[in-house]
Structures are given as structure tokens and as C-alpha cells.
Scaffold this active site. Structure first.
Site, PDB file in Angstrom:
ATOM      1  N   HIS A 188       7.515  -4.685   5.030  1.00 11.41           N
ATOM      2  CA  HIS A 188       6.724  -4.977   6.232  1.00 11.41           C
ATOM      3  C   HIS A 188       6.582  -6.472   6.499  1.00 11.41           C
ATOM      4  CE1 HIS A 188       3.238  -5.586   3.555  1.00 11.41           C
ATOM      5  NE2 HIS A 188       2.658  -6.173   4.581  1.00 11.41           N
ATOM      6  N   ASP A 228       4.954  -5.270  -6.946  1.00  6.75           N
ATOM      7  CA  ASP A 228       4.286  -5.014  -5.669  1.00  6.75           C
ATOM      8  C   ASP A 228       4.597  -6.098  -4.626  1.00  6.75           C
ATOM      9  OD1 ASP A 228       2.517  -3.537  -4.033  1.00  6.75           O
ATOM     10  OD2 ASP A 228       0.872  -4.921  -4.479  1.00  6.75           O
ATOM     11  N   HIS A 263       8.438  -8.848  -1.008  1.00  9.20           N
ATOM     12  CA  HIS A 263       7.936  -9.790   0.009  1.00  9.20           C
ATOM     13  C   HIS A 263       8.298 -11.257  -0.298  1.00  9.20           C
ATOM     14  CE1 HIS A 263       5.995  -6.198   1.174  1.00  9.20           C
ATOM     15  NE2 HIS A 263       4.875  -6.342   0.503  1.00  9.20           N
TER      16      HIS A 263
HETATM   17  C1  BG6 Z   1       1.730  -4.465   0.206  1.00 13.04           C
HETATM   18  C2  BG6 Z   1       1.176  -4.374  -1.188  1.00 13.04           C
HETATM   19  O1  BG6 Z   1       3.121  -4.269   0.211  1.00 13.04           O
HETATM   20  O2  BG6 Z   1       1.454  -5.754   0.732  1.00 13.04           O
HETATM   21  C3  BG6 Z   1      -0.306  -4.670  -1.202  1.00 13.04           C
HETATM   22  O3  BG6 Z   1       1.416  -3.074  -1.709  1.00 13.04           O
HETATM   23  C4  BG6 Z   1      -0.595  -5.994  -0.549  1.00 13.04           C
HETATM   24  O4  BG6 Z   1      -0.818  -4.659  -2.537  1.00 13.04           O
HETATM   25  C5  BG6 Z   1       0.067  -6.059   0.827  1.00 13.04           C
HETATM   26  O5  BG6 Z   1      -2.005  -6.131  -0.419  1.00 13.04           O
HETATM   27  C6  BG6 Z   1      -0.052  -7.429   1.425  1.00 13.04           C
HETATM   28  O6  BG6 Z   1       0.385  -7.370   2.755  1.00 13.04           O
HETATM   29  P1  BG6 Z   1      -0.173  -8.368   3.838  1.00 13.04           P
HETATM   30  O7  BG6 Z   1       0.582  -8.014   5.075  1.00 13.04           O
HETATM   31  O8  BG6 Z   1      -1.647  -8.137   3.931  1.00 13.04           O
HETATM   32  O9  BG6 Z   1       0.142  -9.740   3.321  1.00 13.04           O
END
Ligand code: BG6
Length: 498
Positions: free
Chosen positions: A191, A248, A253
Site C-alpha cells: 500500500h 511487517d 515498505h
Molecule cells: C502495514 C503494517 O503494512 O503498514 C502496519 O502491517 C503498519 O503494522 C502500517 O502500521 C503502516 O502504514 P502507514 O500507511 O500508516 O504508514
């Protein structure tokens, strides 16, 4: 500054979006609001439909009512404005296109019911379910023939993270998927790639001569990537305990951000050309040797503390977390990327929960300017603020006014909300729009995912053998102090979180 609008986006082709996990959190918090935003922007075809699937017994009307209930609070929550109401026209448009199939994911009857409703239309199957359920659903989609593409019609599947839990399982999952479907039918989601600020990294690099010509180790001294969160595990103990921060956040990410910073310019604008360069960028991360690991990787776990003025429990006191848990809630690392462009440039990555502030940013520190006889100058720093204060700051040297040649570092600042008339955005809009249109640029290919796992595997192995210490850090702090050594060894420091 006015934003000059480009050609308006066109409607995505008509399709049925089937959401597995329709009664879950992801559906109501992200998918439904993103579809509502796309509907409001008239980017969905009139023949677009959503079919929710889950085990809960519900009628179409129950499903619509459940989503409507959340949507009305959602608009207020996101805007922070209690008077903000739902755009009734956009919501009605979407609501009347929602239907529901109740059934077990392993039961052939569920898929027969879906086949009947979908007919010979285009369809996207979105797996908004826990990863243990991926394989049974994928197998059933295959066995039922629902993924077979008739001439001129598409069938696609969107797989959420986590995609595997180590190198071997990621390879196995890819092989399993590719044994049933073609790569162009598989959309592996991360995402972060849907975030505007993340998409802007390539725009900044390749759309500005100013940056691309200096984007290398000759001019750049170091790069820091931070994803700091203030939240804890929020009741997600059963998921988080066997996962931890490395699986995670880093392998997906943070490595995506790293790849966007380090990749070579793609040869064309095609999804595959871009993804080839991203895969090469991750493959170029220098593998950690057993001895590097000890000095280049820091794992931490939060203890009780105070976050933004509120007392919070330590990780091991959280619900569904073992009292002697050794899961890391923080990880920091120093790594190198073995390409001519990045030779000898250290990259520092860190992420953690229950830190002092919520902040995702990339800090690019340029080398010291060549000595200017009249005054010493500070290194230029480019800060890409991914969230929450989306924008970019470039620190440059300016002459202090008056009868002096002294220089001072000043900020050139760009904030998204000042430059653009921003539309509500959950981050899933582009991802959904793209899968409906068949654009895989923002989705991961098998080789990208596997390269990421391959690079973290030595860390996973060391943790499994209990060879990598876990350092406690107080909730609300900037993480374990020992993580300061990572940049310190090369004369660098982390940019403070607060
Ligand atoms: C998710 C993780 O993929 O990303 C979570 O599983 C995390 O643990 C989240 O909190 C963070 O996403 P964002 O968009 O809030 O930075």
C-alpha cells in the site's frame, strides 16, 4: 501556486470487483472509502459492481447498510470535521452496486455462486483476508475456472501482504501462483506504492534535471529512510507476534522506498521496465554477512512509557503477546547498494512502533560543498516527507544579511496542501483504479518480492538462532540508543524524530 491540471483521467473499464474478507477492517476502512472517492471523481464505469464475500451470514441489504454506517462516520473522521457529511450522490451510486455472497472460502458452492453472478464479465478478485487464507482461495479460484480469461475479458487477483514470511515461502507462493495464473493476472499489493508522496519520488528524480544529475555517490553522502509510528500493535498481537517489524515494514515498505531512490532510470515508461529497475535495485543490496549483522542491524522492543502525553503499556503487556516475547517492534539497519551510482554510500533504514512521533521520511544528505573561500557551508539536505506533513524540504545555504559573508542553512519548502487542491485520498484509490485498468506499475512483480526476502534472510536466520540481541526502548522515545551507532560510525547522525 496554482497547479496546472493535466488531462483528466478516464473511467476504468467496466468490471466486477470481488472482495474476499468483505466483513473485515480493510474493506470498510480502506477499500470502500477508496471506491467512494473514485465514484465521486467519476472514475468508475456505470456497469461497475462490487461483490463482497465472507463467512458472515448477510443479505445484500445488510452488507450495504453495514458499509453505509461506517462511511458516514468515516467522512467526519478523515476530515476531522464533525459537520462534514457524506456525498450522498457518490455513496448512493456505489451502494446500489454492492452485493454480497455468504460462504466459506474452501467451499466450491461459494465459487459457483460467484460464477453465476459474474457471468462473462471482467473480474478482479481482491484478497482482503489473513495470509493463511490466500492459498485456499487462490486454489479455489483456479479450480472453479473463475480466473480463466475469455477473449477480450480479464480476470485478475490482488494479493495483500504479507507475501510469504521468508525467502523460501515467498518463492513457493510465487511458484504456486504462477503455476495457476499468468504474471499479468497477479497484482501483489504494497500500500505504500499507492501513496502520492511515494509516487512522487520518481517524478522528483526523473522530472527535474536539477536532481537527476546529482543523484549519485559523487554528490550524495548518505541516505536515511525512516518509518516511525506512535501506535503499538493495536490488538493485532496474533498477527504481529510471529511477524515483527522486519517482516511487517522493512522487506516491503522500506525496501520499496529504497528501490525508488536507488533504481536506474527505466528504459521506457512501461510497468515492466520500471519493475525491472526496481528489482535490480533491491538485488543490488549488499548481502549481510554474519559479522556485518552484529554491527549493522539493531532490533528493539518497546517497554512501557509515555507517547504524546499518554501512558502506554510495554509490548509484552499487550493483548495476545507472550510475556517472554522476543518479537522486535523496532529495527534499524545500515546497508550498501552495489551499483556504480551508489558505490560507498551508506543507507540507514529504521522503523518502529510506539516511537516519539509518527513520521515517514527520506533524508538525502549531499556531500559538503567544495570549499568556498569566503565562508564554510553546510551540506545540502533534501527531506522527502512521505507522511503526515506531506511535502519536500530542501536545505540550502544562504548568505546571512548584512556586512558578513557568513552562510546559514535555510529551508526551501513545498507542502502538498499548499501547492495542490487535494482530494480526499486513502492511498488505495490509485491501486484500485490501476488494477481495473490493467496497469501493474504500482504492484510488485515476483522477482521484486523475492529479492527483498533474499536480502533479509540472513537477519531472519540470525534471529531464529537467537544470535541477534533484542534491545529494549521506552515507548515514546526515538528507539534503542544503540541504533545511533549505525550512522555514527561513518560520522553521520539520525535526523531527530521530534
Ligand atoms: C502495514 C503494517 O503494512 O503498514 C502496519 O502491517 C503498519 O503494522 C502500517 O502500521 C503502516 O502504514 P502507514 O500507511 O500508516 O504508514
Amino acid at each position: 501556486m496554482p497547479h496546472s491540471p493535466s488531462a483528466p483521467a478516464t473511467k476504468a473499464p467496466a468490471s466486477v470487483l470481488v472482495v474476499f474478507g468483505a466483513s473485515g477492517d480493510l474493506t470498510k476502512r480502506l477499500l470502500m472509502p477508496a471506491l467512494y472517492n473514485l465514484a465521486g471523481n467519476q472514475l468508475l464505469d456505470d456497469a461497475f459492481e462490487v461483490i463482497g464475500v465472507s463467512r458472515s451470514a448477510m443479505t445484500d441489504a445488510d452488507f450495504q447498510a453495514k458499509q453505509a454506517e461506517f462511511m458516514s462516520t468515516f467522512t467526519q473522521l478523515r476530515s476531522g470535521d464533525a459537520t462534514q457529511t457524506l456525498d450522498e450522490t457518490a455513496w448512493r451510486w456505489l451502494e446500489q452496486r454492492l452485493s454480497y455472497v455468504s460462504g466459506s472460502y474452501g467451499d466450491a458452492a461459494t465459487y459457483r455462486a460467484l460464477a453465476e453472478r459474474i457471468g462473462n464479465r471482467n473480474a478482479v478478485f481482491f484478497l482482503a483476508v489473513p495470509s493463511e487464507t490466500f492459498e485456499p482461495i487462490l486454489d479455489a479460484l483456479h479450480a472453479s475456472g473463475l480466473m480463466q480469461q475469455a477473449k477480450g475479458k480479464y480476470r485478475r487477483v490482488v494479493v495483500e501482504k504479507p507475501f510469504g514470511r521468508d525467502h523460501a515461502s515467498a518463492i513457493a507462493l510465487n511458484q504456486h501462483l504462477l503455476g495457476m495464473f499468468k504474471e499479468e493476472q497477479i497484482y501483489r499489493i504494497d500500500h505504500y506504492l499507492g501513496k502520492e508522496t511515494v509516487q512522487n519520488i520518481s517524478a522528483l528524480r526523473f522530472g527535474n534535471r536539477l536532481f537527476e544529475s546529482t543523484w549519485n555517490g559523487e554528490h550524495i553522502e548518505s541516505v536515511q529512510i525512516t518509518a516511525a509510528e506512535t501506535v503499538g500493535v493495536e490488538g493485532r498481537g496474533p498477527f504481529y507476534e510471529p511477524t515483527g517489524a522486519l517482516r511487517d515494514m522493512v522487506v516491503n515498505h522500506l525496501f520499496q522506498l529504497l528501490a525508488l531512490i536507488t533504481m536506474e532510470p527505466p528504459t521506457t515508461a512501461s510497468a515492466d521496465a520500471i519493475r525491472t529497475e526496481k528489482a535490480k535495485a533491491i538485488q543490488a543490496i549488499v548481502p549481510f554477512s554474519a559479522s556485518d549483522l552484529q554491527q549493522d542491524v539493531v532490533r528493539g522492543q518497546y517497554t512501557a512509557g509515555t507517547v504524546k502525553g499518554a501512558a502506554v503499556a510495554g509490548y509484552v503487556q499487550e493483548e495476545h503477546v507472550a510475556a517472554d516475547s522476543v518479537t522486535e517492534t523496532y529495527v534499524a539497519m545500515r546497508l550498501k547498494v552495489d551499483t556504480p551510482r551508489w558505490k560507498d554510500v551508506p543507507f540507514y533504514l529504521r522503523t518502529g512502533k510506539r516511537l516519539a512521533t509518527r513520521k515517514t521520511e527520506i533524508v538525502i544528505t549531499f556531500r559538503q560543498p567544495q570549499t568556498w573561500a569566503q565562508a564554510p557551508a553546510l551540506a545540502n539536505t533534501l527531506v522527502l516527507r512521505m507522511q503526515p506533513e506531506e511535502g519536500i524540504t530542501l536545505f540550502v545555504n544562504a548568505k546571512v544579511p548584512g556586512q558578513t559573508q557568513a552562510l546559514q542553512s535555510v529551508a526551501l519548502d513545498f507542502g502538498y496542501k499548499n501547492a495542490f487542491a487535494l482530494k480526499p485520498n486513502t492511498g488505495y484509490e490509485s491501486l484500485l483504479y490501476d488494477v481495473l485498468r490493467g496497469d501493474q506499475t504500482l504492484y510488485n512483480r515476483a522477482d521484486i518480492i523475492e529479492a527483498g526476502w533474499e536480502k533479509v534472510q540472513p537477519i531472519l536466520d540470525a534471529v531464529a538462532k537467537n544470535k541477534l540481541k533484542l534491545h529494549p526502548y521506552e515507548a515514546g522515545s526515538e528507539g534503542p540508543q544503540i541504533a545511533d551507532n549505525l550512522p555514527c560510525r561513518s560520522g553521520h547522525t539520525w535526523r531527530r524524530l521530534v
